[in-house]
Design a protein around this motif. Structure first.
Motif, mmCIF file in Angstrom:
data_model
loop_
_atom_site.group_PDB
_atom_site.id
_atom_site.type_symbol
_atom_site.label_atom_id
_atom_site.label_comp_id
_atom_site.label_asym_id
_atom_site.label_seq_id
_atom_site.Cartn_x
_atom_site.Cartn_y
_atom_site.Cartn_z
ATOM 1 N N ALA A 170 66.703 -28.085 -44.460
ATOM 2 C CA ALA A 170 67.169 -26.506 -44.733
ATOM 3 C C ALA A 170 66.476 -25.426 -43.708
ATOM 4 C CB ALA A 170 66.482 -26.165 -46.362
ATOM 5 N N LEU A 171 67.441 -24.643 -43.376
ATOM 6 C CA LEU A 171 67.023 -23.651 -42.425
ATOM 7 C C LEU A 171 65.905 -22.840 -43.154
ATOM 8 C CD1 LEU A 171 69.936 -22.196 -40.752
ATOM 9 C CD2 LEU A 171 68.630 -24.257 -40.070
ATOM 10 N N SER A 172 64.790 -22.511 -42.094
ATOM 11 C CA SER A 172 63.801 -21.719 -42.894
ATOM 12 C C SER A 172 62.945 -21.123 -41.715
ATOM 13 C CB SER A 172 62.785 -22.443 -43.734
ATOM 14 O OG SER A 172 61.399 -21.885 -43.624
ATOM 15 N N VAL A 232 70.474 -7.374 -48.944
ATOM 16 C CA VAL A 232 70.096 -8.771 -48.810
ATOM 17 C C VAL A 232 68.640 -8.486 -48.400
ATOM 18 C CG1 VAL A 232 70.529 -10.772 -47.638
ATOM 19 C CG2 VAL A 232 72.369 -9.239 -47.716
ATOM 20 N N PRO A 233 67.627 -8.956 -49.407
ATOM 21 C CA PRO A 233 66.279 -8.900 -49.247
ATOM 22 C C PRO A 233 65.704 -9.909 -48.215
ATOM 23 C CG PRO A 233 66.583 -8.667 -51.497
ATOM 24 C CD PRO A 233 68.035 -9.270 -50.771
ATOM 25 N N THR A 234 65.225 -9.871 -47.184
ATOM 26 C CA THR A 234 64.521 -10.626 -46.386
ATOM 27 C C THR A 234 63.285 -10.435 -45.784
ATOM 28 O OG1 THR A 234 65.263 -10.050 -43.902
ATOM 29 C CG2 THR A 234 66.889 -11.098 -45.290
ATOM 30 N N MET A 235 62.577 -11.284 -45.200
ATOM 31 C CA MET A 235 61.471 -11.136 -44.293
ATOM 32 C C MET A 235 61.624 -11.370 -43.056
ATOM 33 S SD MET A 235 58.223 -12.619 -46.952
ATOM 34 C CE MET A 235 58.348 -14.238 -46.509
ATOM 35 N N GLY A 236 62.839 -11.232 -42.747
ATOM 36 C CA GLY A 236 63.177 -11.248 -40.998
ATOM 37 C C GLY A 236 62.965 -12.636 -40.400
ATOM 38 N N THR A 270 72.321 -23.267 -50.030
ATOM 39 C CA THR A 270 71.489 -23.398 -48.589
ATOM 40 C C THR A 270 72.372 -23.781 -47.420
ATOM 41 O OG1 THR A 270 69.941 -23.954 -50.309
ATOM 42 C CG2 THR A 270 69.671 -24.828 -48.245
ATOM 43 N N VAL A 271 71.938 -23.076 -46.518
ATOM 44 C CA VAL A 271 72.716 -23.492 -45.094
ATOM 45 C C VAL A 271 71.525 -24.387 -44.412
ATOM 46 C CG1 VAL A 271 73.121 -22.761 -42.826
ATOM 47 C CG2 VAL A 271 73.586 -21.296 -44.664
ATOM 48 N N ARG A 272 71.943 -25.673 -43.929
ATOM 49 C CA ARG A 272 70.763 -26.541 -43.494
ATOM 50 C C ARG A 272 71.379 -26.973 -41.790
ATOM 51 N NH1 ARG A 272 68.793 -29.063 -47.484
ATOM 52 N NH2 ARG A 272 69.503 -28.336 -49.495
ATOM 53 N N VAL A 322 72.216 -10.128 -52.747
ATOM 54 C CA VAL A 322 72.323 -11.479 -52.401
ATOM 55 C C VAL A 322 71.210 -12.321 -52.074
ATOM 56 C CG1 VAL A 322 73.691 -13.193 -51.093
ATOM 57 C CG2 VAL A 322 74.472 -10.695 -51.425
ATOM 58 N N PHE A 323 70.757 -13.546 -52.821
ATOM 59 C CA PHE A 323 69.806 -14.321 -52.616
ATOM 60 C C PHE A 323 70.111 -15.903 -52.432
ATOM 61 C CE2 PHE A 323 68.284 -10.948 -55.058
ATOM 62 C CZ PHE A 323 66.964 -10.537 -54.679
ATOM 63 N N GLY A 324 69.432 -16.301 -51.575
ATOM 64 C CA GLY A 324 69.617 -17.893 -51.488
ATOM 65 C C GLY A 324 69.113 -18.795 -52.250
ATOM 66 N N LEU A 325 69.901 -19.994 -52.747
ATOM 67 C CA LEU A 325 69.522 -20.958 -53.515
ATOM 68 C C LEU A 325 68.323 -21.815 -52.897
ATOM 69 C CD1 LEU A 325 72.660 -21.910 -55.482
ATOM 70 C CD2 LEU A 325 70.418 -21.045 -56.448
ATOM 71 N N LYS A 326 68.227 -21.500 -51.668
ATOM 72 C CA LYS A 326 67.271 -22.458 -50.930
ATOM 73 C C LYS A 326 65.689 -22.295 -51.550
ATOM 74 C CE LYS A 326 63.859 -22.635 -47.655
ATOM 75 N NZ LYS A 326 63.066 -21.734 -47.322
ATOM 76 N N ASP A 327 65.462 -20.871 -51.902
ATOM 77 C CA ASP A 327 64.447 -20.320 -52.750
ATOM 78 C C ASP A 327 64.820 -20.457 -54.319
ATOM 79 O OD1 ASP A 327 62.217 -19.390 -50.872
ATOM 80 O OD2 ASP A 327 64.133 -19.076 -49.971
ATOM 81 N N PHE A 328 65.077 -21.458 -54.973
ATOM 82 C CA PHE A 328 65.711 -21.848 -56.245
ATOM 83 C C PHE A 328 64.801 -21.100 -57.321
ATOM 84 C CE2 PHE A 328 64.472 -24.887 -59.615
ATOM 85 C CZ PHE A 328 65.690 -24.488 -60.631
ATOM 86 N N LEU A 381 65.273 -13.892 -38.747
ATOM 87 C CA LEU A 381 66.797 -14.171 -39.337
ATOM 88 C C LEU A 381 67.371 -15.504 -38.486
ATOM 89 C CD1 LEU A 381 67.968 -10.751 -39.807
ATOM 90 C CD2 LEU A 381 66.876 -12.014 -41.628
ATOM 91 N N HIS A 382 67.846 -16.138 -39.309
ATOM 92 C CA HIS A 382 68.563 -17.636 -39.066
ATOM 93 C C HIS A 382 69.898 -17.614 -39.603
ATOM 94 C CE1 HIS A 382 67.128 -19.116 -42.850
ATOM 95 N NE2 HIS A 382 66.187 -19.192 -42.347
ATOM 96 N N ALA A 383 70.658 -18.735 -39.331
ATOM 97 C CA ALA A 383 71.963 -18.789 -39.921
ATOM 98 C C ALA A 383 72.152 -18.952 -41.544
ATOM 99 C CB ALA A 383 72.355 -19.859 -39.532
ATOM 100 N N GLY A 384 70.800 -19.096 -42.163
ATOM 101 C CA GLY A 384 70.994 -18.996 -43.553
ATOM 102 C C GLY A 384 71.115 -17.694 -43.937
ATOM 103 N N HIS A 385 70.029 -16.882 -43.351
ATOM 104 C CA HIS A 385 70.347 -15.103 -43.712
ATOM 105 C C HIS A 385 71.632 -14.720 -43.330
ATOM 106 C CE1 HIS A 385 65.764 -15.668 -42.717
ATOM 107 N NE2 HIS A 385 65.607 -15.396 -43.932
ATOM 108 N N ALA A 386 71.898 -15.252 -42.179
ATOM 109 C CA ALA A 386 73.305 -14.786 -41.610
ATOM 110 C C ALA A 386 74.526 -14.835 -42.790
ATOM 111 C CB ALA A 386 73.841 -15.438 -40.353
ATOM 112 N N SER A 387 74.064 -16.070 -43.343
ATOM 113 C CA SER A 387 75.399 -16.516 -44.331
ATOM 114 C C SER A 387 75.423 -15.586 -45.633
ATOM 115 C CB SER A 387 75.355 -17.871 -44.929
ATOM 116 O OG SER A 387 74.030 -18.157 -45.829
ATOM 117 N N LEU A 388 74.110 -15.037 -45.969
ATOM 118 C CA LEU A 388 73.769 -14.057 -47.070
ATOM 119 C C LEU A 388 74.435 -12.686 -46.544
ATOM 120 C CD1 LEU A 388 72.086 -16.100 -48.069
ATOM 121 C CD2 LEU A 388 70.148 -14.674 -48.349
ATOM 122 N N ILE A 389 74.321 -12.322 -45.292
ATOM 123 C CA ILE A 389 74.779 -11.082 -44.824
ATOM 124 C C ILE A 389 76.285 -10.977 -44.835
ATOM 125 C CG2 ILE A 389 74.770 -9.461 -43.106
ATOM 126 C CD1 ILE A 389 71.928 -10.591 -42.083
#
Ligand code: AMP
Length: 312
Positions: free
Chosen positions: A218-220, A59-63, A210-212, A180-186, A65-73
Motif C-alpha cells: 500500500a502506498l504510504s 481531502v484531508p492529508t498530512m502531505g 487503497t492504491v498500491r 474524501v478519505f482512503g480505506l488504507k486507513d480503515f 503526497l503520492h499516487a494514493g492521495h492523488a486518487s483521492l484528489i
C-alpha cells in the motif's frame, strides 16, 4: 457490487476507475500547471469558503503526497464538478502523533505537493502552521469512545483523539459538503464515520480504495523510511492478507485460523503489532468471520510501522 460498498453502509464508498497507478501519476504531473490558492490561516480558509460557489470537497492529508492521495484528489475533483471547489488540507497534525513517534522526521515536501495539487485541479490548499490550529492553551478534544479503542487505537493511545479533533476542526473551518478519505486507513474511516453520525455533521463521506505499488505494498508516505531490505519484505503484508482471504473463500471462517495464516506469511524480519479480524462497521473482534468483515494489521519493519487491511 464492489466489495467495499458493504462497508459503512450509510456512507458512500467510491470505487475508482482502474488507471495504472504509475501512468496516472505521470499524467497528473506532466499536465500544464494550474494555479492553486494557498490558505495559511483559518480566516483565509473561511474567506475562500464564503466566495466559493458549488459543491466544496475536502481531502484531508498530512502531505508528502503520492499516487494514493492523488486518487483521492481526483475523486474530489469529480465530486465537485467544474462549478465546485476542491480543497486539499496539508497539515502534519501533532495531536495524532505519540511522544515517541515520527512527528519531527515526517516528510514535508510542500513545493512538490503544491505542484501535484495544482496539476490535479485542486482549487486550494489549506496549509496552516501548527499554532494556527492549536493555540498554546488549546484544551478541547473530540473523543470517539468505541470504534477507536482497538487495533491502532490500542497501540497508539491518543492517536484517534488527535484525528477526530483535527478532522472536526477541518470540517468547521473549510465547511465542505463532502470529504474524501482512503480505506488504507480503515479504522480512521470507521472512526470518522461514527463521529459524523454521532455529531450530525453535515458532511458526506466518501471512502476510496487503497492504491498500491505493483508488488502489492500500500502506498504510504512512511514507505520512504524503509531500507531496501525492509522495502523488499513489506509486500508480504499484502500477500499474507490475500492468503487469508483465499482461505476464507475456501470455507475457513475461524478468525484465529485466518489470523494465523496471515502471521505465517509475513516476513520473519517484521515485528507484528496486531492482526485482527473485525466487523467492518463496529470494529468488534470476530471469532467466526463473515463476508464483509475486515482483517486489519500493523507491523514494524525496523522503526517503520505499516498498516494494511483486507475485506473478506
Ligand atoms: P495521510 O497523509 O497519510 O494522513 O493520508 C491522507 C489521506 O490519504 C487519508 O484519507 C488516507 O487514508 C489516504 N491514503 C493514504 N495512503 C493511501 C493509499 N495508498 N491509497 C488510497 N488512499 C490513501
Amino acid at each position: 457490487m464492489h466489495r467495499s460498498i458493504r462497508l459503512f453502509k450509510e456512507f458512500q464508498i467510491e470505487p475508482l476507475p482502474r488507471i495504472p497507478r504509475r501512468l496516472a501519476f505521470r499524467t497528473a504531473i506532466s499536465k500544464p500547471l494550474l494555479t492553486v490558492k494557498i490558505l495559511r490561516t483559518i480566516a483565509a480558509a473561511r474567506r475562500f469558503r464564503s466566495q466559493a460557489s458549488g459543491r466544496m470537497v475536502l481531502v484531508p492529508t498530512m502531505g508528502a503526497l503520492h499516487a494514493g492521495h492523488a486518487s483521492l484528489i481526483r475523486r474530489a475533483r469529480s465530486l465537485a464538478g467544474k462549478d465546485g471547489a476542491v480543497v486539499v488540507s496539508i497539515f502534519v497534525n501533532p495531536a495524532q502523533f505519540g511522544p515517541k513517534e515520527d512527528l519531527s522526521r515526517y516528510p514535508r515536501p510542500f513545493a512538490e505537493d503544491k505542484k501535484l495539487c495544482a496539476s490535479l485541479g485542486a482549487d486550494a490548499i489549506f496549509h496552516p502552521p501548527a499554532g494556527e490550529m492549536y493555540r498554546a492553551d488549546f484544551s478541547t478534544w473530540v473523543n470517539e469512545e468505541s470504534v477507536s479503542g482497538g487495533l491502532c487505537g490500542a497501540s497508539r493511545p491518543g492517536h484517534f483523539r488527535g484525528v477526530t479533533t483535527v478532522v472536526l476542526k477541518l470540517f468547521t473551518i473549510v465547511q465542505p459538503d463532502a470529504a474524501v478519505f482512503g480505506l488504507k486507513d480503515f479504522q480512521q474511516c470507521a472512526v470518522i464515520a461514527r463521529m459524523v453520525r454521532d455529531l450530525d455533521l453535515p458532511v458526506r463521506l466518501v471512502f476510496a480504495p487503497t492504491v498500491r505499488e505493483d508488488d502489492g505494498l500500500a502506498l504510504s508516505s512512511r514507505n520512504a523510511y524503509l531500507t531496501p531490505e525492509e522495502r523488499a519484505e513489506a509486500p508480504t503484508l499484502r500477500a499474507a492478507l490475500l492468503a487469508a482471504r483465499a482461505a476464507f473463500s475456501k470455507g475457513e471462517h475461524s478468525a484465529a485460523k485466518l489470523t494465523r495464516i496471515v502471521r505465517g506469511k509475513i516476513s520473519a524480519g517484521a515485528r507484528v503489532d496486531y492482526i485482527e479480524a473485525v466487523d467492518s462497521a463496529t470494529l468488534k473482534p470476530a471469532r467466526v468471520t463473515k463476508r464483509g468483515d475486515t482483517i486489519a494489521l500493523a507491523a514494524f519493519f525496523g522503526r517503520t510501522r505499516l498498516i494494511d487491511n483486507i475485506q473478506l
